[in-house]
Design an enzyme around this catalytic site. Structure first.
Site, PDB file in Angstrom:
ATOM      1  N   CYS A  80     -32.654  40.318  20.099  1.00 29.30           N
ATOM      2  CA  CYS A  80     -33.351  41.598  20.508  1.00 29.30           C
ATOM      3  C   CYS A  80     -33.834  42.607  19.357  1.00 29.30           C
ATOM      4  CB  CYS A  80     -31.984  42.320  21.317  1.00 29.30           C
ATOM      5  SG  CYS A  80     -31.690  41.836  22.804  1.00 29.30           S
ATOM      6  N   SER A  99     -31.586  52.684  51.455  1.00 31.78           N
ATOM      7  CA  SER A  99     -31.620  51.366  51.100  1.00 31.78           C
ATOM      8  C   SER A  99     -32.082  50.684  52.179  1.00 31.78           C
ATOM      9  CB  SER A  99     -30.123  50.852  50.876  1.00 31.78           C
ATOM     10  OG  SER A  99     -29.387  51.598  49.855  1.00 31.78           O
ATOM     11  N   CYS A 151     -37.091  41.661  18.572  1.00 32.03           N
ATOM     12  CA  CYS A 151     -37.943  41.529  19.675  1.00 32.03           C
ATOM     13  C   CYS A 151     -39.123  42.672  19.526  1.00 32.03           C
ATOM     14  CB  CYS A 151     -37.480  41.891  21.049  1.00 32.03           C
ATOM     15  SG  CYS A 151     -38.448  41.511  22.358  1.00 32.03           S
ATOM     16  N   ASP A 176     -20.928  54.510  36.703  1.00 34.83           N
ATOM     17  CA  ASP A 176     -20.383  53.803  37.801  1.00 34.83           C
ATOM     18  C   ASP A 176     -20.419  52.187  37.807  1.00 34.83           C
ATOM     19  OD1 ASP A 176     -23.216  54.122  37.722  1.00 34.83           O
ATOM     20  OD2 ASP A 176     -23.470  53.866  39.574  1.00 34.83           O
TER      21      ASP A 176
END
Length: 315
Positions: A249, A52, A252, A209
């Site tokens: 969507c 990171s 699209c 997660d």
């Protein structure tokens, strides 16, 4: 957990791994505790390390300071150099926030000049703690992130040699799969979620997660089999939640390249356009990059056809 924990994990893998199995290990770290001993272990155990490091000091330290306000950049930059010098495979993990979004070229050039040619950019958006209908002030807005992606794409293309990329940007690499008819390796670009699970420190298993919550609790590895939880009806239901897209969507033109993005970015009322916080970002990016991706895909398919023909001809 300390290095002995990871050493023991690798030892168990060697002891209990079955013939023909491939085991891969990755470690995501902020780097502040990485030293030469850690680097040697990670190299020898063939870990892929995600570090990171958001960029140069003024970008990284905008939000990544120690509790006392001290800069963390020099510690992380030192960890990068130790890892690379010891031969560890390292990727740069970059969080794109309201500040860093304005420095696409500086971040890209910084990592490349320091030996990090594999980069992953993670857009930051979280609800405001006091008003969850708004994005927290450090979140990146959709328009700025769209501009960032376009600038980054141009930098990535700038460094091509003989039609091939010299740097790897995970989102671009994954998108390319969708242009040649393959499923993207990045889960946010798949039609459904649920291709992996997360195991918490106490053995509890959840669907993702980003969704560690009771609704998506699958069980505990002490009392249930991991493969059964991964293939459970609840995990299947979680995966199909991603397919519940709004009309904009479904209509699209970029749907098959995006599939609505990551559900975590459309679970709240923090929206700029469409159902995903970054909808406008992706539309702007695809309008900018589609022609180049189409050209790369055509060339890749032509090369593959030629290669297949040559293999058949000389077999």
């Amino acid at each position: 957990m300390g290095r002995p924990f990871f050493e023991r994990a690798v030892e168990y893998q060697a002891r209990f791994g079955q013939p023909g199995q491939t085991i891969g290990n990755g470690l995501q770290t902020n780097g502040v505790l990485i030293n030469e001993e850690w680097a040697l272990f990670l190299r020898d155990a063939q870990f892929l390390v995600g570090l990171s490091l958001d960029g140069p000091a003024h970008i990284h330290d905008k939000y990544r300071r120690f509790r006392n306000g001290q800069s963390s950049w020099e510690y992380v930059a030192r960890a990068r150099d130790v890892l690379l010098n010891k031969g560890v495979d390292v990727n740069a993990l970059v969080v794109v926030n309201d500040y860093s979004v304005h420095y696409a070229q500086e971040i890209y050039d910084y990592h490349k000049s320091n030996g990090l040619n594999h980069m992953q950019f993670i857009p930051c958006v979280e609800p405001d703690a006091l008003d969850p209908t708004k994005a927290a002030e450090y979140s990146v807005d959709a328009v700025s992130y769209g501009n960032f992606l376009c600038d980054l794409f141009d930098l990535w293309k700038r460094d091509f040699k003989n039609g091939r990329p010299t740097t790897s940007i995970r989102w671009f690499d994954s998108l390319f799969y969708t242009y040649v008819g393959y499923a993207a390796p990045e889960c946010t670009l798949l039609k459904e979620c649920g291709v992996y699970v997360v195991v918490e420190h106490n053995g509890d298993v959840y669907s993702c997660d980003f969704f560690v919550e009771p609704k998506w609790h699958l069980g505990n590895i002490m009392t249930a089999r991991l493969d059964e939880m991964l293939n459970s009806p609840r995990q299947d239901k979680f995966g199909k939640e991603k397919t519940k897209l709004p009309p904009e969507c479904l209509a699209c033109q970029w749907l098959t390249h995006c599939w609505g993005g990551c559900p975590k970015d459309r679970q709240s009322d923090v929206r700029d356009a469409g159902s995903n916080h970054f909808c406008r970002s992706y539309i702007k990016f695809f309008e900018h990059a589609d022609a180049a991706f189409q050209k790369m895909a055509t060339e890749w398919k032509r090369e593959r056809m030629t290669s297949d023909f040559n293999k058949r001809a000389f077999t």
